[in-house]
Design an enzyme around this catalytic site. Structure first.
Site, PDB file in Angstrom:
ATOM      1  N   ASP A 247       0.840  -1.195   0.000  1.00  0.00           N
ATOM      2  CA  ASP A 247       0.000   0.000   0.000  1.00  0.00           C
ATOM      3  C   ASP A 247       0.878   1.249   0.000  1.00  0.00           C
ATOM      4  OD1 ASP A 247      -2.163  -1.685   0.263  1.00  0.00           O
ATOM      5  OD2 ASP A 247      -2.333  -1.423   2.430  1.00  0.00           O
ATOM      6  N   LYS A 269      -4.608   2.492  -1.784  1.00  0.00           N
ATOM      7  CA  LYS A 269      -5.195   2.695  -0.470  1.00  0.00           C
ATOM      8  C   LYS A 269      -4.861   4.070   0.093  1.00  0.00           C
ATOM      9  CE  LYS A 269      -7.119  -1.396   0.055  1.00  0.00           C
ATOM     10  NZ  LYS A 269      -6.733  -1.930  -1.227  1.00  0.00           N
TER      11      LYS A 269
END
EC number: 2.1.1.107
Length: 473
Positions: A247, A269
């Site tokens: 992420d 994300k």
């Protein structure tokens, strides 16, 4: 090469230690691990050696050293603080062609003790040939962090299969190829997680059939950003992975530590920017593992604390994919520590609540009545965007407007920034200081301790309000 590194089997072999103090005790500790038959000679002995003798682990001779004590000895160690005695031991042992070590006197050593990394039956020895023992010890400390504890049980397991493998594969090249496959398989991770029975069953299967490569997913918490906060297990698995799925919250410094030839897949994300939908990420992990890949799914903080790791592992379990879960230091713990803010304190907070500011759109509203109670700390993840709502609800439900708050941006990283103020100005603090994610909100009296306990990075930018805010509780 001044010394030939060899490993000597000392099981029940006679070894003489001249000396009865702490140095002799340390040498006995190493020799006992090798199950040597130890005799010590000295006019007196320390209490610990007397206790070892009472347990029949060593033999004590209450005499001054003489040549007769060397009879039938395989190794001799001089561990006294008397130079003339140590020299006598060295000269007589040499004359009898017995290997001798004079502690801290390298010229009087025909053998030396290396620094040891012990993963029985795997043993790694590091030596500086007596020139820099502290450096050798530091190298050992580095290796201790890199070599996992399960290596020993793994070696024991595969050692039990050596004769079977020799019978199955007649040529050395075939045996080597088989073992390479074993050490690249999930046999290793099964031993690592303590399931040696499953590991043994898989070894049997691999031995009797041409098994397809078995994939696995490591769900790893990378901590809040400082790479030195990674766990040893996280680092080891990051360096084993064929594919790393990560992420935006994982710092560049941590990504530098993954296996160099691993494939890197970013799944985004950020609030409002999920470059890959969660369900697609879940399926990607399954598909990669089914291809026989070792997949490191690395997440900022801890994967099971607002990291959606639970959802991903549920999908892996439903698809019968092997997985491991490695906890990480969650942002609340790491960022608050680097900001000098204890989450609990006898004088200020007897409880702590972890809260997310980013709930499901149709999710249940938070229990603001509980969150507004005094004498507790709130650690709010992903709360920057929702800070006006958080501020309003806490005040509405009775939290004092003068309650200290801290906003920790990029916690534990080189660019960490801490902003402190009062709950009544929380949203304004975030706007005026252009706070961006990742940022953690700490609400509670403990936030006031930052100025006193600051130790990392720049001190906080404090509120511009000169007077306490009006109590709107």
């Amino acid at each position: 090469m001044q010394y030939l590194p060899i490993f000597t089997k000392l099981d029940n072999k006679p070894v003489l230690v001249v000396g009865g103090g702490d140095v002799a005790l340390r040498k006995c500790s190493a020799l006992l691990k090798a199950r040597a038959s130890i005799t010590l000679v000295a006019p007196k002995f320390c209490q610990q050696l007397i206790e070892l003798a009472s347990e029949n682990k060593v033999t004590l001779i209450h005499e001054y050293f003489s040549e007769q004590h060397l009879k039938n000895m395989m190794l001799v160690i001089a561990a006294t603080d008397l130079e003339h005695v140590n020299s006598q031991v060295f000269e007589l042992a040499n004359a009898h062609n017995i290997f001798v070590n004079v502690v801290d006197d390298q010229p009087k050593c025909t053998f030396i003790f290396p620094s040891i990394v012990d993963r029985n039956p795997i043993t790694i020895a590091i030596s500086s040939a007596g020139t820099a023992p502290v450096l050798a010890r530091r190298l050992r400390e580095k290796l201790e962090t890199l070599i996992p504890q399960h290596i020993g049980p793994l070696a024991t397991l595969v050692g039990g299969f050596r004769s079977k493998v020799k019978q199955r594969f007649k040529h050395f090249a075939d045996r080597r190829q088989f073992w390479e496959g074993v050490f690249d398989s999930s046999v290793v991770s099964k031993v690592q997680t303590g399931d040696t029975q499953a590991a043994e069953q898989q070894l049997e299967h691999m031995l009797n059939a041409k098994a397809e490569p078995e994939g696995e997913v490591y769900v790893v918490g990378a901590g809040p950003g400082d790479p030195e906060l990674l766990t040893l297990k996280a680092l080891q698995l990051m360096q084993q992975a064929d594919v790393v799925v990560y992420d935006y919250l994982v710092s560049d410094e941590i990504m530098e530590l993954v296996r160099r030839d691993a494939d890197l897949i970013c799944v985004g994300k950020r609030l409002g920017d999920h470059s890959v939908a969660q369900q697609d990420t879940n399926q990607m992990l399954v598909d990669l593992a089914k291809q026989g890949k070792k997949v490191c799914r690395i997440k900022g903080g801890d994967p099971f604390i607002y990291g959606r790791g639970g959802e991903e592992v549920q999908v892996l379990a439903a698809n019968k994919v092997n997985y491991q879960i490695v906890p990480g230091i969650t942002a609340a713990a790491g960022c608050s520590a680097y900001a000098g803010i204890p989450l609990t304190h006898r004088d200020h907070a007897q409880a702590i609540q972890f809260v997310t500011g980013h709930c499901k759109k149709d999710g249940q509203e938070l229990d603001w009545q509980s969150l507004a109670k005094p004498n507790q700390t709130l650690a709010i993840y992903m709360g920057v965007i929702k800070s006006p709502h958080i501020q309003a609800e806490l005040l509405k439900h009775g939290r004092n407007a003068n309650t200290p708050v801290a906003i920790i941006e990029n916690g534990t990283r080189k660019n960490q920034r801490v902003i402190t103020g009062k709950l009544g100005e929380l949203a304004d603090l975030i706007t005026r200081n252009s706070v961006v994610s990742p940022a953690l909100l700490i609400i509670g009296e403990v936030a006031s301790l930052h100025q006193e306990l600051h130790w990392f990075g720049a001190k906080a930018q404090t509120s511009s309000f000169a007077q306490p805010l009006t109590d709107v509780a």
